[in-house]
Write an enzyme that holds these catalytic residues in place. Structure first.
Site, short mmCIF file in Angstrom:
data_model
loop_
_atom_site.label_atom_id
_atom_site.label_comp_id
_atom_site.label_asym_id
_atom_site.label_seq_id
_atom_site.Cartn_x
_atom_site.Cartn_y
_atom_site.Cartn_z
CB CYS A 1 -6.71 12.02 -7.44
SG CYS A 1 -7.21 10.34 -7.77
NE ARG B 1 -3.79 15.14 -3.27
CZ ARG B 1 -4.05 15.15 -1.98
NH1 ARG B 1 -3.18 15.67 -1.14
NH2 ARG B 1 -5.17 14.68 -1.50
CD1 TRP C 1 -1.54 6.17 -6.40
CD2 TRP C 1 -3.45 5.62 -5.37
NE1 TRP C 1 -1.30 5.06 -5.60
CE2 TRP C 1 -2.44 4.69 -4.96
CE3 TRP C 1 -4.73 5.46 -4.85
CZ2 TRP C 1 -2.70 3.66 -4.06
CZ3 TRP C 1 -4.98 4.42 -3.96
CH2 TRP C 1 -3.96 3.53 -3.58
CG ASN D 1 -8.54 13.70 -3.70
OD1 ASN D 1 -8.14 14.45 -2.82
ND2 ASN D 1 -8.32 12.41 -3.65
N GLY D 2 -11.22 11.37 -4.15
CA GLY D 2 -11.98 10.75 -3.06
C GLY D 2 -12.59 9.45 -3.55
CD GLU E 1 10.71 4.39 7.32
OE1 GLU E 1 9.62 3.82 7.44
OE2 GLU E 1 10.92 5.28 6.47
CE LYS F 1 11.56 6.22 3.45
NZ LYS F 1 10.25 5.63 3.72
CD GLU G 1 8.08 4.02 0.95
OE1 GLU G 1 9.05 4.14 1.72
OE2 GLU G 1 7.14 4.82 0.93
CG HIS H 1 11.19 -17.85 16.76
ND1 HIS H 1 11.35 -19.00 17.49
CD2 HIS H 1 11.69 -16.84 17.52
CE1 HIS H 1 11.90 -18.70 18.67
NE2 HIS H 1 12.13 -17.40 18.70
CE LYS I 1 5.79 13.50 0.90
NZ LYS I 1 6.62 12.36 1.33
C1 G6P Z 1 1.68 6.72 2.14
C2 G6P Z 1 3.08 7.19 1.84
C3 G6P Z 1 4.02 6.80 2.97
C4 G6P Z 1 3.49 7.35 4.28
C5 G6P Z 1 2.06 6.90 4.55
C6 G6P Z 1 1.45 7.65 5.72
O1 G6P Z 1 1.61 5.35 2.07
O2 G6P Z 1 3.54 6.64 0.61
O3 G6P Z 1 5.30 7.34 2.72
O4 G6P Z 1 4.32 6.92 5.32
O5 G6P Z 1 1.24 7.19 3.42
O6 G6P Z 1 1.36 9.02 5.38
P1 G6P Z 1 1.23 10.16 6.41
O7 G6P Z 1 1.04 11.40 5.57
O8 G6P Z 1 0.01 9.87 7.24
O9 G6P Z 1 2.46 10.24 7.22
#
Ligand code: G6P
Length: 594
Positions: free
Chosen positions: A2, A27, A72, A98-99, A467, A471, A474, A490, A589
């Site tokens: 949030c 957020r 969120w 937030n928390g 990664e 992506k 996501e 496997h 994020k």
């Molecule tokens: C969230 C974001 C990801 C990110 C991860 C770690 O899940 O959506 O994109 O890689 O957090 O975030 P950080 O700020 O610790 O890199």
């Protein structure tokens, strides 16, 4: 997670709060709301959906003080009732939070037993009622007493009818104050303040501040303290899309600049050992990288690269799974990667690392973020603000950082000198790949019809398979799985067929012959294969359906190019599918909860 924003000043608060909220929308964005205190009541406007839904709020909203929230969901589904702000029974107090409040069920029961009635399923609402119970006209005292009952994490902003200001407090969730001219603000993150001021104060855990238009008072452990004012390095113009259709594309395109800036002053041709922006510290006998999500993939790449240039033992861990026994990490450097600097799992892992005796360093993009206070030292990447939820340029900056770290600790050698030359060449190679975007768009048009995909690689490119798959999930909502190529046979082989395309990263390195074998085995099972290969590769096209070419590079740098290719591919598929690229569903994020 949030995002929260608070304002008190001479201007109309509502539009300022909404603009601030847009900057912290990364957020969370399932619901949002604003509260403005008046003389008898606090007026609350809230709804399901992202911040833009509040633009439709009826005219006539007035007030020079207010708090706002973009959510969120953690406790309680996304709904109008669960959206913040939350009010007390009398509607004289409103809070944004937030928390996570761990003991909220006990508190709720206690408050209900005393006659308080609740309007939401959230943990946050207990805060409003606790403050209501303690409030006798002194909001600061009521917040102090109420928060003493809370277990968990919180950044809160509180307004009360008749009080011309805002009380804010934090514990284990970020909060920054913005000092303006005849106005003061608070927010989860500095970008929300940048349109009004660059002068900020980062709050510490346990800090409580009272904001009025002309003053800010800060209390730490019950005693009033001076403000430590800092200037934010970022500019508000960096927060715009600059003509790009999405922040993600803008941020992908910024990567040559990000590499240059993160390298600046760190490498020289006369000494191949990189200089680091961290204080000299006793050389370690072991290095551990930790991170979550994309940052974990950078950590894993660090592990592969490190083991190629240094004899030191090195490991990478998902931060949430890192649990060393106390005292077992003496002489170890634990390098925590987090672009936001706020990821709860990573900060918790750092605490464990320190208990285990490690020296800890944060690699982060955000000035004074929580992680910078949790570690012994900080390596700031120079990526600039990243707005899109999916990390791209900060991932690249993390790769630069972990390579520099390894090259700092590695013994001098001619091989190392060769790597310095390649580091300097990478911005222009990444630029060349970005310029050849049309080949990636063409591939995206072919792949967008599939629902499942595999990505494979060997060695240092395996983290890019992970990664790339992340992506695709996501932003393109495509079910993709990344594997070490040798592992596909496997188990996952059972899923291969005409409708399961495989992307195989096959740069010309020591692993190439085995990648070729894997590709042939996959083709024999009918799956379409796209290879990502060096520009000068003429062999692969005979065995695969498509080849996506990347500039020729030192094999240890192929991951940098592979990841840019996969970022662009994910972006292009998401664009073809018409998805909300910068704000994918259910994601945020910055993940400040466990
Ligand atoms: C969230 C974001 C990801 C990110 C991860 C770690 O899940 O959506 O994109 O890689 O957090 O975030 P950080 O700020 O610790 O890199």
């Amino acid at each position: 997670m949030c995002g929260i924003v608070a304002y008190t000043g001479a201007q109309e608060a509502y539009p300022i709060l909404l603009r601030g909220l847009k900057r912290v929308e990364y957020r969370g964005y399932d619901s949002c709301g604003v509260a403005l205190p008046h003389s008898e009541r606090v007026q609350v406007y809230k709804d399901l959906g992202a911040v833009d839904t509040l633009k439709g709020t009826p005219d006539g909203i007035q007030g020079n003080t207010g708090i706002a929230h973009t959510r969120w969901a953690t406790v309680g589904e996304p709904s109008q009732a669960n959206a913040h702000p939350h009010s007390d029974c009398t509607r004289r107090i409103a809070i944004v939070h937030n928390g996570d409040i761990d003991n909220f069920l006990d508190l709720k029961q206690e408050l209900q037993d005393q006659g308080h009635s609740f309007s939401s399923q959230t943990d946050s609402e207990v805060i409003a009622h606790l403050i209501e119970r303690e409030y006798d006209g002194d909001l600061k005292a009521a917040v102090t007493k109420a928060t003493a009952r809370l277990e968990g994490s919180y950044a809160i902003a509180v307004v009360a009818a008749g009080f011309p200001g805002v009380v804010v407090m934090r514990k284990d969730s970020p909060l920054v104050l913005g000092l303006g001219n005849g106005e003061n603000l608070a927010a989860s993150d500095a970008p929300a303040l940048l349109e009004r001021t660059k002068r900020v104060v980062y709050l510490e855990d346990g800090d409580l501040a009272v904001l009025r238009p002309e003053s800010v008072e800060l209390w730490r452990n019950g005693a009033q303290v001076e403000l430590t004012v800092q200037e934010v390095a970022w500019n508000v113009t960096e927060l715009d899309r600059a003509g790009y259709p999405h922040f993600m594309l803008k941020e992908i395109h910024e990567q040559p600049r990000v590499i240059r800036d993160t390298l600046a002053g760190r490498i020289s041709l006369t000494d191949p050992r990189a200089t680091l922006p961290i204080a000299a510290h006793k050389a370690p006998s072991r290095v551990i990288f930790i991170g979550c999500g994309t940052s974990y993939h950078a950590a894993l790449t660090g592990q592969y690269f490190f083991s190629q240039v240094s004899p030191l033992p090195v490991n990478a861990y998902v931060a949430s799974e890192f649990d060393p026994a106390p005292g077992t990490l003496r002489d170890t450097w634990v390098v925590a990667l987090s672009q936001s600097g706020e990821t709860a799992d990573t900060i918790n892992a750092i605490r464990k690392a320190r208990t285990a005796g490690a020296w800890t360093v944060a690699v982060t993009n955000v000035m004074s973020s929580s992680i910078t206070r949790a570690t012994d030292d900080v390596f700031y990447m120079q990526a600039g603000p990243e707005v899109s939820v999916a990390a791209t340029k900060t991932f690249m900056a993390q790769l630069v950082a972990v390579y520099l770290l390894a090259m700092h600790l590695a013994p001098r050698s001619t091989a190392l000198a060769e790597l310095v030359g390649e580091l300097r060449a990478m911005p222009s190679k990444v630029q060349r790949l970005i310029n050849a975007e049309s080949q990636i768009k063409a591939l995206a048009a072919k792949l967008t019809r599939y629902d499942h995909m595999f990505l494979i690689a060997r060695g240092i490119n395996v983290p890019m398979a992970l990664e790339g798959a992340l992506k695709l999930k996501e932003v393109a909502y495509l079910h993709a799985e990344g594997f070490a190529a040798g592992e596909l046979k496997h188990g996952p082989f059972a899923l291969l067929g005409l409708n399961t395309p495989v992307i195989a990263m096959a740069p010309h390195d020591g692993q190439y012959p085995r990648m070729l074998t894997a590709i042939k085995e996959i083709k024999a099972r009918g799956a379409p294969v796209t290879a990502i290969a060096f520009q000068d590769d003429t062999e692969l096209e005979r065995f695969v359906d498509d080849v996506l070419h990347i500039p020729v590079a030192h094999p240890l740098f192929a991951p940098w190019l592979n990841t840019v290719a996969l970022q662009l591919l994910s972006y292009s598929i998401a664009e073809l599918r018409g998805l909300p690229i910068d704000k994918p569903r259910h994601l945020a994020k910055s993940v400040t909860v466990f």
